[in-house]
Each structure stands twice: as structure tokens, then as C-alpha cells.
Design a protein around this motif. Structure first.
Motif, PDB file in Angstrom:
ATOM      1  N   GLN A  73       0.847  -1.190   0.000  1.00  0.00           N
ATOM      2  CA  GLN A  73       0.000   0.000   0.000  1.00  0.00           C
ATOM      3  C   GLN A  73       0.886   1.245   0.000  1.00  0.00           C
ATOM      4  O   GLN A  73       1.696   1.447   0.914  1.00  0.00           O
ATOM      5  N   GLN A  76     -12.997   3.567  -7.396  1.00  0.00           N
ATOM      6  CA  GLN A  76     -14.040   3.647  -6.369  1.00  0.00           C
ATOM      7  C   GLN A  76     -14.560   2.269  -5.966  1.00  0.00           C
ATOM      8  O   GLN A  76     -15.309   2.161  -4.990  1.00  0.00           O
ATOM      9  N   GLN A  77     -14.151   1.231  -6.708  1.00  0.00           N
ATOM     10  CA  GLN A  77     -14.504  -0.134  -6.315  1.00  0.00           C
ATOM     11  C   GLN A  77     -13.454  -0.644  -5.334  1.00  0.00           C
ATOM     12  O   GLN A  77     -12.259  -0.572  -5.600  1.00  0.00           O
ATOM     13  N   GLN A  78     -13.897  -1.157  -4.221  1.00  0.00           N
ATOM     14  CA  GLN A  78     -13.000  -1.478  -3.116  1.00  0.00           C
ATOM     15  C   GLN A  78     -11.859  -2.402  -3.519  1.00  0.00           C
ATOM     16  O   GLN A  78     -10.704  -2.189  -3.126  1.00  0.00           O
ATOM     17  N   GLN A  79     -12.158  -3.416  -4.344  1.00  0.00           N
ATOM     18  CA  GLN A  79     -11.115  -4.386  -4.694  1.00  0.00           C
ATOM     19  C   GLN A  79     -10.079  -3.816  -5.656  1.00  0.00           C
ATOM     20  O   GLN A  79      -9.019  -4.408  -5.882  1.00  0.00           O
ATOM     21  N   TYR A  80     -10.379  -2.645  -6.257  1.00  0.00           N
ATOM     22  CA  TYR A  80      -9.454  -2.059  -7.241  1.00  0.00           C
ATOM     23  C   TYR A  80      -8.948  -0.682  -6.811  1.00  0.00           C
ATOM     24  O   TYR A  80      -8.504   0.109  -7.646  1.00  0.00           O
ATOM     25  N   GLN A  81      -8.979  -0.384  -5.519  1.00  0.00           N
ATOM     26  CA  GLN A  81      -8.576   0.942  -5.049  1.00  0.00           C
ATOM     27  C   GLN A  81      -7.073   1.182  -5.196  1.00  0.00           C
ATOM     28  O   GLN A  81      -6.635   2.322  -5.348  1.00  0.00           O
ATOM     29  N   HIS A  82      -6.307   0.120  -5.134  1.00  0.00           N
ATOM     30  CA  HIS A  82      -4.852   0.288  -5.255  1.00  0.00           C
ATOM     31  C   HIS A  82      -4.516   0.841  -6.651  1.00  0.00           C
ATOM     32  O   HIS A  82      -5.054   0.370  -7.661  1.00  0.00           O
TER      33      HIS A  82
END
Length: 828
Positions: free
Chosen positions: A554, A808-814
Motif C-alpha cells: 500500500q 471507487q470499487q473497493q477491490q481495485y482501489q490500489h
């Protein structure tokens, strides 16, 4: 290498002997000419000259006298006596004109023109030499003389190389080699192969170069041509030096020392060995090598090659570490070189040696004599229009004046150097891979140092404008260097002409600071400095690049914020006040490896605030716009593992989702062959070409490619394929490369991406800086095409919206998932 004209004159001699044998006039002439040839080939040029001069005192026929004069002209040219060489060729032509028309007369005229061309190119009159050789070529063609024509073609290629026209030289040589493949092995065939290998080396195609050089070497060995053997070995040594295969390079140079009877080739091999020893810092090996070179170099006759080798020797000595640097020896080599050059009227050699001596004084901060010598070298270079030397001495003069605190004069000198480089654009391409010439060391610093001097606190608006033009010119020069071909069409473009709501940002990495220029429509240019060194910038950006490409790490807010603080924070008030909605980055150095959309202000990513595009150079942006709503689309991709590359299972979903929402033709897996791709492109016009396949961007042209089922498509191939669509009046509007990546460990790999963007003719290119997960790519691309084709948004806005929706999609925030895709070229 010695000219091969004497070999072809022996061919004439056999004809002349048959004609004259009845008069019993040729025995002495034959013997003398053979003796001269033997001495010439063994490097005893003075002896060969004496033999020919004595032969002239004998009773000779007009044809025999002409042959002697032509050969004497050749020898005088090699000795640097150009005026005498011209006089001899003029005499030979007068004799030729007195002969009755015949094939022999034509052949003698063509060969006199060949030598005349050698005199012209040695006098730095390259274009005239090329014209002269073309005239000779017509004669050889008319009389069906293949041997003469082959030699002549090699001469023409010599001129093309001198003019920097490597693409044309390569084409001509390749055709010549193919034609010669139908004939038995010969010295001309071996020489053509060597020349082709040498050109391939210069344009960075090392594997192909080595193959041709090895072929030429084997032929030279078979035909007992030790000089050509040595030249091939020297070229092979250079390739291995470039590839840092130093033991093999050393072995090649050692073979030259054992094989070559020519002192100049032995010295070249020893100088190359010295270069290797210095590169590897094996200082204990240098004393004996230097002593041997110093001893041998004094044995050279007073010829241009003697001057060139002394300059080379001095350059190697200047690379020694300070405690081992023999300044007196360097000065002695250069001053002797200057004296010899003056004695034989070798102006180029005098200019180069004088300039190098000025460089030595500059190193020791003796600026007054350094300036005097540099100015003299500059005048000499300009007198013969030697632009490759002229820019070096203008640059050197600029440095010296800057060190003396003469800013305005320094800017003038630097500006002249940059202007000369623009004129020299063709000559610079295809040579940076050479050991003796490095783009990053010999060209790039000229631009950066000028920008550094221009962008001072007291800089005027005109100086800021000039700094922007200089950095644009550097971007263009880098792409020229990448392609090894100055083929990019440019146009002067103001941001006002493109988009009144777009701002252009130029981050310029200088040695001790970061300079940032901002161009906003209808506003004066502005710039700000950041007190951060090049080393710190590269360290920070390399760390950020590594984090972005690893979804398991992260990124810290501070790491993402640093580029924002450098580039955007100082200008964000101006951007807001002027209603800027799109940011166009002309990125420099390691900034090219970071997608600007990921810059973070502490709360938002830059992509959440602006449409973002990247321009390799604003001059390369195609300003025309057109809507892509309901545009025809070609989808091509691979899901299966091919040619050592892994499978891409997500590509099936990506292609299916795009096809379902657009009008698209599809080539998938076994259907996506190079030939089928070409056929479909030729049959139907496409506004958008989407390639979902493995690909790699590299700083090396030959390592930049896109994978098909059965082959790899390089930039040149892709350009040909996309340009081959004759039905399409306009270029491809958008090229999308959705599964490519930049070469790991290659800090300049994005040159390959920029290269694809500007070379293939597409107005815009979307590509990924690294290989992204299949599923996230599929989601992003489906959204992008919905925005672009169905909703009719601009390319910049469509990509921005798709990236925002993905992050904005949690699994693709990175940022790994959404930030890799960048838009190059036209953003509208």
C-alpha cells in the motif's frame, strides 16, 4: 581501410595487356604496377607512390599513363595531399578525353570519378562526392561492369553514412548484398557484407550485425584478405564492447594484433584494448599498453589516419584516473596531431585536435587558453562545414563562458550548438550506440545545460519560451535517437490552438534542481524551481514506481504526494483561476515511468480533478479532432500462452464485453496471426484498433514489440500495417494496447511506448506502463468504450471517468489496477 580501386585496376590491366601485347610495351608497366599494388596493400604507401612516379618516366601508352595517374591520385588522397590528388585526376581526365570512345575509355572515366569522389569526401565535401559517385555508377551500368559497380555502391554508402542517412544506406546495401548472393565469393562481396554488418551495428541491430560480420570474416579468410579480416574483427570487438562482453571483445582485438600487417589497424586494436582496460579500471595494465601505443604511433607516416589515431589516443588518456593521467603526453599527442594536420592540409583533423586541446585546458580550469583554442577549433570546423565538430566546440565554448560568468554570451554559444544539432539531426541518428558516441553523454547535456542557464531568477519571458522550445527539441531528438532515423514530422503548436481549457506542464530535471514550466492558453509562460537534485528525484520516483506495480504494497500518502508537491501545488491557483480542466504533461526522465493521474494532494488523486494526457512533445500532437461515437473497431488478442509468454484468460472477457457494446471485428488466438491482422486492416477501415496481447516497451527499438499468435510485430511492422490501409483517408484515431508492459530494469523503456505512440500514425494511443490484472483491465476497458463510443465523450474524459469508476470499487482501489493506463497524443 585501403580503397579497393587498385583491385579493379588490375582487372583493366588484363584487358590493356591483351590489347598492347603485340607492341611489346607492357612488360615493364605490368611489373611496376604489380609492385606498386603489393606495396600499397602492405601499407607501404610511400614506396608504392615512388614506384608509380618512376613508372611515369617510362615510355607509356595513353591508357597506361592514365592508369598510373589515377592510382597516384588515389595515393595522394590517402596521404592527405588533396590538391595534388585533384591535379593528377584532372590530368588523367584530359588523357581520357583524348581516347577514342570505347568500353575501356568509359571504364577509366568511371574509375577516375571514383577517386575524385574519394578526394571530395576526404575534403568534407560529402554531398559532392555522392553526386560524383552516382555519375560513375551510371557509366558502370552502361558498360555492364559489376565489379566496378559494386565498389562504387560501397563508396556511395560511405557518403550516405557520412550524411547520417543510415536507413537509405542500409536499404542500398541490403539490395546489393542480395544481388551479390547470386555471384561467387569475391573481395567485393566480402566488403559489402562487412559494410552491411557495420551499418547494422550502428543502428543497434547487434545480432544481425554480428551474423553479417561473421559471414564477411569467413569469406575474407577464405579469400586471404587479412586487412578485411582485421576490419571485421575490429567491428565484432566493438559489438561485444557495447554489449559489455569484454573478454570476447578483447579476444577479437588480440586477433587483429596477431593478424594485421597494417600498423594503423594494429594501433586501432590497441587503442580499443586500452579503452576496455580503462572501462574495467584495470589500471595496472595501462602502462605497458600506453608505452607500446606511444612507440608505434610515431612510426606512422604523415597522413590523416595518423592525426585521427593521435586524437583517439589523447581521448583515451584523458579518461585515466587523475593520479595516472599524463597531461604532458596528452598535449604532445594533440600538438603533434595539429602539426601533421597543418602540414597535409587536413583541416578536420586540425579542428578536432585543437578542440580537444581546448577541452583539456578547460578540465584544468585554464579558461583563457581553453577559450582561445576552442574558438580556433570552431572556426576551422565551420570552414569545412563539419557540423558534428561545430556543435561540440559551440557547446564547449558555452561551458567556458558560463564558468567565466558571461551568461549572455554563454546563452548565445549554447543556442548555436542546439541549432547546429537541429541541422545535424540526420547525422546524429543511428550513431549513439557507438562506443565513441553516446547520446546521453554527447547530445542530451547540451540541451539541459542551456535550459539550466536560461531558467534563472532573472529569466525573461523570451528566455522561458526558449527553454520550453529547447526541451521540446530534446524530446524530439530522443525519439530520433530511439528510431535511429530522423523521420518524425513536427509542427510548431501553441496550446491555444489545441484546447483553450488545457494546461501543459513541462517538468525538467536538471542536475541540482527541478524546473517546471507551465503553459496556459492566452497567458504568458511561467516557471518555478524546486530545490531537489536529480539523484533525489530519481530515487523518489523509482521507489514510487516499484510500489505502484505491487498491489500487495500500500503506497504511503507522502510518497504519492511528493510529485504533486513538486509539480502541481505551486501552480494549482493558476490552474483554477484559468478554468483548466485538462493537464497535458511533456514528461522528462524518470517522470515518464509514473502515471501523473496518481499524484495525490492528500485527499484526491490528480485524475479525480483533471483529464490527463501525455505528449512525447507538443510538436508531435495531431491537432485534428473527430468524434468516435459509433466508430468501427478492430479487436485482436491472445488468451493462450504463446512464444514463452503466459496465458491471458481475462482477455476473452475483455474482448467479449467490448464487442457486446460496440461494432467490432475480432481476431482471437489462432486467428490473430500477423498475416490475418494485415489482411483485415487492408480490407476495412478502422478508427480504433485495440490489441489485447502481450507486448513490451523498451529503450531499444528492436526490443519493443507486440505479440501475435505466430510472430512479433515491431514498431516498424506496426507502422507498415496501419499505414497499408489505402481505403482509410485519415490515420487511426486511437490505438489501444491493453496488456503490454515496460521492460523491467530499463529506466528509459517508456521511449518505446512514446515511439509506438508517435510512429504508427495513430492520433492517440492508450497503453499500460505495467501488466495489470486481467479482470480489472476488462472492467476498465468496458467502461472506457461505453464512455467513448456510446456516450461520445472525448478520449481524455472517457479514460478519466473509467479510471475514477474503477478506483471507487473497493477491490481495485490500489493504483496498480487503475493508474497504469495512460493516454498519449491527442486527448480530445
Amino acid at each position: 581501410m585501403k580503397n579497393i580501386l587498385l583491385f579493379s585496376l588490375v582487372f583493366i590491366l588484363t584487358i590493356v595487356t591483351n590489347l598492347a601485347s603485340s607492341q611489346e610495351m607492357c612488360n615493364s608497366f605490368n611489373t611496376c604496377l604489380e609492385l606498386a599494388q603489393t606495396n600499397y596493400e602492405s601499407g607501404q604507401i610511400n614506396t608504392a607512390k615512388s614506384v608509380l612516379e618512376n613508372t611515369l618516366t617510362q615510355e607509356l601508352s595513353t591508357v597506361e599513363r592514365t592508369i598510373i595517374l589515377i592510382n597516384l591520385g588515389l595515393i595522394e588522397q590517402e596521404m592527405g595531399n588533396f590538391s595534388q590528388a585533384e591535379r593528377l585526376i584532372k590530368q588523367a581526365k584530359q588523357l581520357i578525353n583524348s581516347l577514342e570512345d570505347s568500353e575501356h575509355k568509359s571504364q577509366l572515366l568511371a574509375q577516375s570519378l571514383d577517386v575524385q569522389g574519394q578526394i571530395e569526401i576526404s575534403s568534407d565535401n560529402v554531398e559532392q562526392a555522392l553526386t560524383t559517385w552516382k555519375e560513375a555508377a551510371k557509366i558502370y551500368q552502361n558498360i555492364n561492369n559489376l565489379t566496378g559497380l559494386v565498389n562504387n555502391q560501397i563508396y556511395q554508402i560511405q557518403a550516405l553514412k557520412s550524411l547520417g542517412l543510415y536507413a537509405q544506406a542500409y536499404q542500398n546495401l541490403n539490395s546489393l548484398v542480395q544481388e551479390l548472393s547470386n555471384y561467387p565469393d569475391s573481395p567485393e562481396k566480402a566488403k559489402a557484407l562487412h559494410s552491411l554488418g557495420d551499418i547494422l551495428r550502428r543502428i543497434g541491430l547487434y545480432e544481425q550485425s554480428e551474423a553479417k560480420l561473421q559471414e564477411s570474416l569467413a569469406m575474407a579468410q577464405k579469400l586471404s584478405l587479412p586487412e578485411l579480416e582485421s576490419l571485421n574483427l575490429l567491428s565484432l570487438g566493438k559489438i561485444n564492447t557495447i554489449l559489455e562482453n569484454y573478454p570476447q571483445a578483447l579476444a577479437y582485438y588480440q586477433q587483429v594484433l596477431e593478424l594485421s600487417p597494417l600498423l594503423e589497424l594494429q594501433l586501432q586494436a590497441q587503442l580499443n584494448k586500452l579503452n576496455l582496460v580503462i572501462r574495467q579500471q584495470e589500471w595496472e595494465k595501462t602502462p605497458n599498453l600506453i608505452e607500446d601505443i606511444e612507440r608505434k604511433i610515431t612510426q606512422l607516416p604523415k597522413q590523416p589516419v595518423s592525426v585521427d589515431l593521435r586524437i583517439n589516443f589523447a581521448e583515451q588518456l584523458m579518461q585515466m584516473k587523475p593520479e595516472l593521467k599524463d597531461t604532458n603526453l596528452i598535449i604532445a599527442q594533440l600538438t603533434t596531431g595539429i602539426e601533421i594536420a597543418r602540414a597535409i592540409a587536413y583541416i578536420r583533423g586540425e579542428a578536432e585536435a585543437t578542440g580537444k586541446l581546448g577541452s583539456l585546458y578547460e578540465q584544468y580550469q585554464q579558461l583563457t587558453p581553453a577559450q582561445t583554442l576552442t574558438e580556433k577549433a570552431l572556426l576551422l570546423s565551420q570552414s569545412i562545414n563539419a557540423l558534428d565538430l561545430t556543435y561540440r566546440w559551440q557547446w564547449q565554448l558555452g561551458r567556458i563562458l558560463a564558468q567565466q560568468g558571461k551568461r549572455d554570451q554563454s546563452i548565445i554559444a549554447y543556442t548555436q550548438a542546439v541549432n547546429t544539432l537541429k541541422t545535424l539531426r540526420q547525422d546524429l541518428v543511428a550513431v549513439s550506440s557507438e562506443i565513441e558516441f553516446s547520446f546521453r553523454e554527447e547530445v542530451e547535456p547540451v540541451y539541459r545545460e542551456l535550459v539550466d542557464i536560461l531558467l534563472q531568477p532573472e529569466a525573461s519571458q523570451q528566455q522561458i519560451k526558449q527553454a520550453r522550445e529547447v526541451i521540446e527539441a530534446l524530446q524530439l531528438a530522443e525519439l530520433d535517437n530511439f528510431f535511429r532515423d530522423a523521420c518524425l514530422d513536427t509542427q510548431s503548436v501553441q496550446i491555444d490552438q489545441l484546447d483553450t481549457t488545457a494546461g501543459v506542464i513541462y517538468p525538467i530535471i536538471l542536475a541540482e534542481r527541478l524546473a517546471v514550466i507551465l503553459a496556459i492558453p492566452n497567458q504568458p509562460l511561467s516557471y518555478h524551481d524546486v530545490d531537489v537534485s536529480q539523484t533525489e528525484i530519481e530515487k523518489e520516483l523509482n521507489w514510487l514506481s516499484a510500489v505502484l506495480q505491487n498491489p500487495k504494497r500500500q503506497p504511503r500518502s507522502q510518497l504519492l504526494s511528493q510529485p504533486y508537491d513538486w509539480l502541481i501545488k505551486p501552480i494549482e491557483d493558476k490552474l483554477t483561476a484559468n478554468g483548466i480542466t485538462t493537464l497535458v504533461f511533456v514528461l522528462d526522465g524518470d517522470f515518464r515511468n509514473i502515471p501523473p493521474g496518481v499524484f495525490f494532494d492528500g485527499e484526491q488523486y490528480l485524475i479525480e480533478k483533471y483529464n490527463i494526457a501525455i505528449a512525447p512533445s507538443l510538436q508531435l500532437v495531431n491537432v485534428q479532432t473527430s468524434t468516435l461515437k459509433n466508430s468501427p473497431l478492430l479487436l485482436a488478442g491472445l488468451t493462450e500462452a504463446r512464444q514463452g509468454f503466459s496465458e491471458l484468460p481475462g482477455v476473452q472477457r475483455e474482448i467479449n464485453t467490448i464487442r457486446d457494446s460496440t461494432t467490432a471485428d475480432v481476431l482471437l488466438n489462432a486467428d490473430f496471426t500477423k498475416s490475418q491482422f494485415e489482411q483485415l486492416i487492408q480490407e476495412s477501415p478502422y478508427d480504433i484498433v485495440h490489441l489485447a496481447t502481450h507486448g513490451k516497451f523498451s529503450s531499444r527499438l528492436e526490443d519493443t514489440f507486440i505479440l501475435t499468435w505466430d510472430d512479433r510485430i515491431g514498431i516498424q511492422d506496426l507502422t507498415t500495417l496501419l499505414d497499408s490501409d489505402q481505403k482509410q483517408l485519415a490515420p487511426v484515431e486511437l490505438l489501444v494496447l491493453s496488456a503490454c508492459q515496460t521492460a523491467l530494469g530499463d529506466q528509459r523503456a517508456t521511449l518505446g511506448l512514446a515511439g509506438i505512440a508517435v510512429r504508427v500514425g495513430a492520433r492517440s494511443t492508450i497503453a499500460s506502463l505495467w501488466e495489470v490484472g486481467d479482470e480489472s483491465t476488462s472492467v476498465l476497458m468496458q467502461d472506457f468504450y461505453n464512455q467513448l463510443i456510446n456516450q461520445g465523450n472525448s478520449k481524455g474524459k472517457s479514460l478519466r471517468n473509467a479510471q475514477i469508476n474503477l478506483l471507487q470499487q473497493q477491490q481495485y482501489q490500489h493504483p496498480y489496477y487503475w493508474s497504469a493506463f495512460i493516454l498519449l497524443g491527442n486527448w480530445m
